[in-house]
Design a protein around this motif. Sequence first.
Motif, mmCIF file in Angstrom:
data_model
loop_
_atom_site.group_PDB
_atom_site.id
_atom_site.type_symbol
_atom_site.label_atom_id
_atom_site.label_comp_id
_atom_site.label_asym_id
_atom_site.label_seq_id
_atom_site.Cartn_x
_atom_site.Cartn_y
_atom_site.Cartn_z
ATOM 1 N N ILE A 201 0.974 -1.300 0.058
ATOM 2 C CA ILE A 201 -0.082 0.026 -0.016
ATOM 3 C C ILE A 201 0.911 1.187 0.013
ATOM 4 N N ALA A 202 1.549 1.414 -1.100
ATOM 5 C CA ALA A 202 2.521 2.509 -1.235
ATOM 6 C C ALA A 202 2.017 3.945 -0.824
ATOM 7 N N PHE A 203 0.919 4.165 -1.039
ATOM 8 C CA PHE A 203 0.695 5.755 -0.731
ATOM 9 C C PHE A 203 0.174 5.968 0.833
ATOM 10 N N GLU A 204 0.437 4.637 1.627
ATOM 11 C CA GLU A 204 -0.082 4.744 2.946
ATOM 12 C C GLU A 204 1.135 4.054 3.890
ATOM 13 N N LYS A 205 2.338 4.356 3.275
ATOM 14 C CA LYS A 205 3.478 3.747 3.753
ATOM 15 C C LYS A 205 3.615 4.300 5.514
ATOM 16 N N GLU A 206 3.369 5.612 5.746
ATOM 17 C CA GLU A 206 3.493 6.046 6.931
ATOM 18 C C GLU A 206 2.142 6.141 7.848
ATOM 19 N N ARG A 207 1.215 5.253 7.557
ATOM 20 C CA ARG A 207 0.132 5.311 8.352
ATOM 21 C C ARG A 207 -0.002 4.846 9.817
ATOM 22 N N PHE A 208 1.106 3.788 9.922
ATOM 23 C CA PHE A 208 1.236 3.166 10.965
ATOM 24 C C PHE A 208 2.448 3.850 11.815
ATOM 25 N N CYS A 209 2.374 3.775 13.240
ATOM 26 C CA CYS A 209 3.521 4.199 13.933
ATOM 27 C C CYS A 209 3.565 3.379 15.422
ATOM 28 N N ILE A 210 4.677 3.731 16.032
ATOM 29 C CA ILE A 210 4.829 3.166 17.407
ATOM 30 C C ILE A 210 4.508 4.150 18.508
ATOM 31 N N GLY A 211 3.906 4.020 19.303
ATOM 32 C CA GLY A 211 3.587 4.905 20.239
ATOM 33 C C GLY A 211 4.015 4.319 21.749
ATOM 34 N N PRO A 212 4.322 4.904 22.889
ATOM 35 C CA PRO A 212 4.559 6.391 22.806
ATOM 36 C C PRO A 212 5.784 6.775 21.989
ATOM 37 N N ILE A 213 5.829 8.207 21.846
ATOM 38 C CA ILE A 213 7.049 8.848 21.077
ATOM 39 C C ILE A 213 8.481 8.334 21.469
ATOM 40 N N GLU A 214 8.667 8.089 22.643
ATOM 41 C CA GLU A 214 10.209 7.720 23.168
ATOM 42 C C GLU A 214 10.374 6.338 22.635
ATOM 43 N N GLN A 215 11.696 6.467 21.824
ATOM 44 C CA GLN A 215 11.997 5.182 21.462
ATOM 45 C C GLN A 215 12.485 4.237 22.582
ATOM 46 N N LEU A 216 12.160 3.074 22.790
ATOM 47 C CA LEU A 216 12.352 2.345 24.230
ATOM 48 C C LEU A 216 13.776 1.604 23.774
ATOM 49 N N LYS A 217 14.786 1.580 24.730
ATOM 50 C CA LYS A 217 15.652 0.682 24.533
ATOM 51 C C LYS A 217 15.506 -0.398 25.335
ATOM 52 N N ILE A 218 16.520 -1.475 25.186
ATOM 53 C CA ILE A 218 16.357 -2.787 25.763
ATOM 54 C C ILE A 218 16.160 -2.768 27.216
ATOM 55 N N LYS A 219 17.075 -2.074 27.897
ATOM 56 C CA LYS A 219 17.329 -1.954 29.302
ATOM 57 C C LYS A 219 16.075 -1.132 29.787
ATOM 58 N N SER A 220 15.554 -0.207 28.892
ATOM 59 C CA SER A 220 14.555 0.447 29.535
ATOM 60 C C SER A 220 13.076 -0.180 29.606
ATOM 61 N N VAL A 221 13.028 -1.198 28.518
ATOM 62 C CA VAL A 221 11.878 -2.161 28.433
ATOM 63 C C VAL A 221 11.918 -3.088 29.966
ATOM 64 N N LEU A 222 13.270 -3.512 30.349
ATOM 65 C CA LEU A 222 13.147 -4.070 31.548
ATOM 66 C C LEU A 222 13.117 -3.322 32.720
ATOM 67 N N PHE A 223 13.366 -2.342 32.956
ATOM 68 C CA PHE A 223 13.348 -1.251 33.864
ATOM 69 C C PHE A 223 11.689 -0.729 34.126
ATOM 70 N N ALA A 224 11.237 -0.478 32.981
ATOM 71 C CA ALA A 224 10.031 0.417 33.090
ATOM 72 C C ALA A 224 8.996 0.026 34.169
ATOM 73 N N GLY A 225 8.546 -1.294 34.037
ATOM 74 C CA GLY A 225 7.291 -1.576 35.043
ATOM 75 C C GLY A 225 7.698 -1.566 36.585
ATOM 76 N N ALA A 226 9.023 -2.040 36.752
ATOM 77 C CA ALA A 226 9.554 -2.036 38.244
ATOM 78 C C ALA A 226 9.502 -0.557 38.610
#
Length: 479
Positions: A201-226
Amino acid sequence: MLEPHSLMMDLESELFNYTAGRFLYASCIFANDAHHFRERTRVFNIPGLFNTIAKAMNCGTEQIVDFRKLAEGGFNRIFLITLDTDFQLVARILYPLLVPKAYAVASEVATMDFLRSKGLPIPKAKTEYILMEYVKGTNLSQIWSDLEEDEIISLMDQLAKVESSMMSISFPAGGSIYYARDLKELSGNEGIPLHNQVESIAFEKERFCIGPIEQLKIKSVLFAGAEKDLAYLNQFGAPRVPYECFRMEHYNNEKQLPSDHIENLGRYLRLAPSLVPDDDSLSAFCIRHPDLTDSNLRVSTDSGCLQMLSVLDWQHAAVLPLFLHAGMPKFIQNEDDEVSKDDQDREGELLRRRLVHYHYNLSTATHNRIHHKGLGYFATDGATCPVVFTEIAAAEELWQALANAKRGERWLRDFVAYGEETWVPAAHYEAAKAIGQEVKRRTFKACAEDEEMTKETYAVIEANSPLDDMNEDELEEYK
């Protein structure tokens, strides 16, 4: 013609209320049956829903000839809609207990649309109520216990291939999938665009995104819940009874301070950096079904062989590092052989479970090698443990006591025949309640006849019976 306004007349109708099951009691923090019922009561605008369906299907509301409740899940009620063309679709209405609703709906619809665009067997979905195409076929749960070995082999092979395709999709960050326009409207953030993810669907390549805006790093994923839990406990933490009533006697039948949990969270945060695997391929961000069960798989046997048609229920799906997604679905696991059945049935069930476990593992090794590697992943070897434990003997004694309590709870669950949060089918409620009350009566009788039991101990046991409801004041305390 079906008149939608007439369906709004009876607010006690099963359309608005929970009828699939009942809840036996409140096990320390679980709510009463009436409380569960209120959490699942949802009066919605049926004429408004019909208008939404008509708009989505490009038809008139007079073409809706049937509207009925199809099923009820843990977080939503499902309705089947039939048009005069015999086309059928499904509408899902969320319960009030699901929060935040707007984010949950927006993310689930976008996730399903995104995965469908990648060729995966996911129903086509629209919002605002979550309208989905109705996938004909049979829920796997209806035939799961009757599968032959060749059907098990075929199904595990199909499932491994679907998971391989799903988990091979790369992502630039962790989080939830949204339509970019929805996330902007909900939060004001743009999110992280999923560039070149939907080549078809070439004309809609950017219709999807990851949220929230901050890019989670691996260690951040492990730390966030705790870190979130620590922040809450430090500000709002208060003494609480154990999560399960069966554990109370091992904590002196007293409410416990949050300090022990805070200490354990601190230990986890010191250990978390060591949990990141050395193999970078296991840290790649990917997506997987959040709760794969036999009831979420729709299959067909029309062609004479078992064919997987669709994977349902994508609420709470998240993009995470692969090593956090890795694992066998619970309905496939066979890590212990405890089955409460007669000997002949028990042996047949054990054999089936072992076959399912073995063939899922074998098919995953064949079709999804990176996930198979994740199944055997261990934390970094050779590093010095950052946490030192003392009083090991006391901890071992408590662990054994809690394990015994868990077995006691499991026995009660099997004997009374209830599920998670003491759920039972509505038709079984009165019988299960009677069985539970008889267990309680016999327990108190045995306690009363125990010459070594003091009045104080008996009073504590009586006050903390796992088969009693909590009053409304207690429920408010545990919110």
